[in-house]
Every structure is written in structure tokens, then in C-alpha cells.
Design a protein around this motif. Structure first.
Motif, PDB file in Angstrom:
ATOM      1  N   ALA A   1      42.092  54.799  37.748  1.00  0.00           N
ATOM      2  CA  ALA A   1      43.147  54.958  38.748  1.00  0.00           C
ATOM      3  C   ALA A   1      44.540  54.650  38.203  1.00  0.00           C
ATOM      4  CB  ALA A   1      42.863  54.070  39.957  1.00  0.00           C
ATOM      5  N   PHE A   2      44.624  53.647  37.308  1.00  0.00           N
ATOM      6  CA  PHE A   2      45.946  53.157  36.900  1.00  0.00           C
ATOM      7  C   PHE A   2      46.200  53.216  35.393  1.00  0.00           C
ATOM      8  CE2 PHE A   2      44.642  50.943  40.809  1.00  0.00           C
ATOM      9  CZ  PHE A   2      45.588  51.477  41.675  1.00  0.00           C
TER      10      PHE A   2
ATOM     11  N   ALA B   1      46.471  46.345  44.155  1.00  0.00           N
ATOM     12  CA  ALA B   1      45.977  47.684  43.827  1.00  0.00           C
ATOM     13  C   ALA B   1      44.495  47.617  43.455  1.00  0.00           C
ATOM     14  CB  ALA B   1      46.786  48.288  42.685  1.00  0.00           C
ATOM     15  N   ALA B   2      44.125  46.585  42.709  1.00  0.00           N
ATOM     16  CA  ALA B   2      42.718  46.414  42.331  1.00  0.00           C
ATOM     17  C   ALA B   2      41.854  46.221  43.573  1.00  0.00           C
ATOM     18  CB  ALA B   2      42.565  45.221  41.390  1.00  0.00           C
TER      19      ALA B   2
ATOM     20  N   GLU C   1      38.184  37.581  40.802  1.00  0.00           N
ATOM     21  CA  GLU C   1      38.073  38.869  40.123  1.00  0.00           C
ATOM     22  C   GLU C   1      39.357  39.696  40.176  1.00  0.00           C
ATOM     23  OE1 GLU C   1      35.849  37.728  42.518  1.00  0.00           O
ATOM     24  OE2 GLU C   1      33.881  38.620  42.149  1.00  0.00           O
ATOM     25  N   ASP C   2      39.962  39.823  41.354  1.00  0.00           N
ATOM     26  CA  ASP C   2      41.131  40.693  41.466  1.00  0.00           C
ATOM     27  C   ASP C   2      42.338  40.177  40.686  1.00  0.00           C
ATOM     28  OD1 ASP C   2      41.533  38.573  43.238  1.00  0.00           O
ATOM     29  OD2 ASP C   2      42.241  39.845  44.881  1.00  0.00           O
ATOM     30  N   GLN C   3      42.370  38.870  40.406  1.00  0.00           N
ATOM     31  CA  GLN C   3      43.495  38.275  39.675  1.00  0.00           C
ATOM     32  C   GLN C   3      43.496  38.654  38.194  1.00  0.00           C
ATOM     33  OE1 GLN C   3      46.047  36.581  41.290  1.00  0.00           O
ATOM     34  NE2 GLN C   3      44.903  37.424  43.012  1.00  0.00           N
ATOM     35  N   ALA C   4      42.429  39.228  37.707  1.00  0.00           N
ATOM     36  CA  ALA C   4      42.350  39.653  36.306  1.00  0.00           C
ATOM     37  C   ALA C   4      43.123  40.948  36.061  1.00  0.00           C
ATOM     38  CB  ALA C   4      40.897  39.838  35.893  1.00  0.00           C
ATOM     39  N   PHE C   5      43.459  41.658  37.120  1.00  0.00           N
ATOM     40  CA  PHE C   5      44.132  42.942  36.991  1.00  0.00           C
ATOM     41  C   PHE C   5      45.640  42.768  37.088  1.00  0.00           C
ATOM     42  CE2 PHE C   5      39.868  43.812  38.562  1.00  0.00           C
ATOM     43  CZ  PHE C   5      39.450  44.805  37.692  1.00  0.00           C
ATOM     44  N   PRO C   6      46.407  43.605  36.385  1.00  0.00           N
ATOM     45  CA  PRO C   6      47.875  43.495  36.437  1.00  0.00           C
ATOM     46  C   PRO C   6      48.432  43.575  37.861  1.00  0.00           C
ATOM     47  CG  PRO C   6      47.235  44.987  34.683  1.00  0.00           C
ATOM     48  CD  PRO C   6      45.977  44.636  35.442  1.00  0.00           C
ATOM     49  N   ASP C   7      47.801  44.389  38.710  1.00  0.00           N
ATOM     50  CA  ASP C   7      48.218  44.509  40.111  1.00  0.00           C
ATOM     51  C   ASP C   7      47.008  44.181  40.990  1.00  0.00           C
ATOM     52  OD1 ASP C   7      49.006  45.240  42.672  1.00  0.00           O
ATOM     53  OD2 ASP C   7      50.002  47.073  42.025  1.00  0.00           O
ATOM     54  N   PRO C   8      46.870  42.895  41.371  1.00  0.00           N
ATOM     55  CA  PRO C   8      45.702  42.481  42.161  1.00  0.00           C
ATOM     56  C   PRO C   8      45.538  43.236  43.478  1.00  0.00           C
ATOM     57  CG  PRO C   8      46.828  40.570  41.282  1.00  0.00           C
ATOM     58  CD  PRO C   8      47.708  41.751  41.004  1.00  0.00           C
TER      59      PRO C   8
ATOM     60  N   LYS D   1      37.675  52.245  48.663  1.00  0.00           N
ATOM     61  CA  LYS D   1      37.596  53.668  48.333  1.00  0.00           C
ATOM     62  C   LYS D   1      36.147  54.160  48.452  1.00  0.00           C
ATOM     63  CE  LYS D   1      41.875  54.177  46.675  1.00  0.00           C
ATOM     64  NZ  LYS D   1      42.865  54.911  47.399  1.00  0.00           N
ATOM     65  N   PRO D   2      35.973  55.355  49.037  1.00  0.00           N
ATOM     66  CA  PRO D   2      34.624  55.928  49.100  1.00  0.00           C
ATOM     67  C   PRO D   2      34.026  56.072  47.699  1.00  0.00           C
ATOM     68  CG  PRO D   2      36.138  57.149  50.505  1.00  0.00           C
ATOM     69  CD  PRO D   2      36.977  56.190  49.685  1.00  0.00           C
ATOM     70  N   GLY D   3      32.781  55.683  47.569  1.00  0.00           N
ATOM     71  CA  GLY D   3      32.063  55.795  46.305  1.00  0.00           C
ATOM     72  C   GLY D   3      32.089  54.548  45.441  1.00  0.00           C
ATOM     73  N   PHE D   4      32.991  53.601  45.743  1.00  0.00           N
ATOM     74  CA  PHE D   4      33.097  52.424  44.878  1.00  0.00           C
ATOM     75  C   PHE D   4      31.762  51.679  44.785  1.00  0.00           C
ATOM     76  CE2 PHE D   4      33.776  47.973  43.901  1.00  0.00           C
ATOM     77  CZ  PHE D   4      34.557  48.053  42.763  1.00  0.00           C
ATOM     78  N   PHE D   5      31.149  51.386  45.905  1.00  0.00           N
ATOM     79  CA  PHE D   5      29.896  50.626  45.879  1.00  0.00           C
ATOM     80  C   PHE D   5      28.697  51.524  45.569  1.00  0.00           C
ATOM     81  CE2 PHE D   5      32.740  47.926  48.335  1.00  0.00           C
ATOM     82  CZ  PHE D   5      32.522  46.701  47.735  1.00  0.00           C
TER      83      PHE D   5
END
Length: 177
Positions: free
Chosen positions: A27-28, A51-52, A42-49, A58-62
Motif C-alpha cells: 500500500a505504501f 495508516a497501518a 504492532e502498529d507502532q512499528a510502521f512509519p505511519d501507525p 480493508k476487505p481481504g486483510f484477514f
């Protein structure tokens, strides 16, 4: 009567970390390593938490997440001596309900609909064992809590820890003796 085991989905039988990393990169255009997730939410590991975190909706993620290594074989083996339930606090992400159900049907067909529990609060689960990656679920479990290693829980010394499905089998096989 067989003893009972509740098994969490995300980061226990489903490799949500790997899935999240892949979705974020797609995505990014930024790749985060699993090591970056060690010891933090977990989300804090991404540059934009934010957005993560949005990817979880989103459909399909799981539905398209990979299976944790060894989980399928271990669950089948455990079912020989235990009543195994899959338990997920899926209510936080309501779109995940049909995706998680379909994912289980594909990857764990030996788990019937009677042994799938989607809930909001796992403190109501009353099994002999709970295998989970979050203290918020394990701390209130009435049976024996088993902490499955995930990036966010590294460094925590609470509860019996397992690092793989091989270790789960060793632990629960020894409990039968």
C-alpha cells in the motif's frame, strides 16, 4: 472427558505480523521488518501507525493471511487428546468475522463451527488452557495461560511462554502425563 484448549487466531495460528508487513509494503511502498515489531505495539512499528491500522479494516486483510508454521499439524495432533476451540476477539474488526470463518474453513477444516468462538472479551472463555499472544486475554484466564511469542510481547516474563507450535505440542503432551 477431554481437557479443553482455547487457541487465539492472530499471531498464534495466523501470521498477522507477516501479513501486515506485506500489506503495508504494497500500500505504501515501505517495508518494515518483523524485528521492528519487537517490544512495541504492532502498529507502532510502521512509519505511519494510523495508516497501518487502517489496513485492518480493508476487505481481504484477514482472509488472505498466512498460516503460522506448524499450526495445522499441531492442532490436528492436539485434537487427539484435547477439545480444541478457536477463539478470536474479532468484534473489534467486524468485517473480519466472515473472513476469519472462511480462513478457518480453508486452513483448519478439522475445527467445526461448534468449536469456533468469536467474541469481544476473552475473559468469558473458561477452558483448561488459553494460548494467546496478548496479556489482556491471558491475565484474566481462569485456566492455565500460555503466552505465544509475538513481536509485541518479547521481553515479557509473565505466564508460560512458547515460541513455536513444536513447543506447544511438547508442553501440552507433557501435561497429559
Amino acid at each position: 472427558m477431554k481437557k479443553t484448549i482455547a487457541v487465539d487466531m492472530d499471531n498464534v495460528i495466523v501470521d498477522i505480523e507477516a501479513n501486515w508487513i506485506n500489506w503495508y509494503a504494497e500500500a505504501f511502498g515501505v517495508t518494515v521488518t518483523k524485528e521492528a515489531m519487537h517490544g512495541i505495539p504492532e502498529d507502532q512499528a510502521f512509519p505511519d501507525p494510523l495508516a497501518a491500522r487502517s489496513l485492518l479494516y480493508k476487505p481481504g486483510f484477514f482472509r488472505n493471511a498466512p498460516v503460522m508454521p506448524g499450526a495445522q499439524e499441531a492442532i490436528i495432533k492436539l485434537q487427539e487428546n484435547y477439545e480444541v476451540y478457536i477463539v478470536s476477539a474479532a468484534m473489534e474488526f467486524p468485517n473480519s468475522l466472515p473472513e476469519k470463518y472462511d480462513w478457518l474453513a480453508e486452513h483448519f477444516p478439522s475445527i467445526t463451527w461448534r468449536n469456533i468462538i468469536f467474541c469481544g472479551d476473552k475473559s468469558v472463555i473458561n477452558t483448561d488452557y488459553l494460548i494467546d499472544d496478548h496479556l489482556k486475554n491471558l491475565d484474566f484466564h481462569k485456566g492455565k495461560p500460555i503466552l505465544f511469542t509475538a513481536g509485541h510481547n518479547r521481553g515479557i516474563d509473565k505466564h508460560t511462554r512458547v515460541n513455536s507450535w513444536e513447543e506447544v505440542l511438547e508442553l501440552l503432551t507433557s501435561e497429559l502425563v
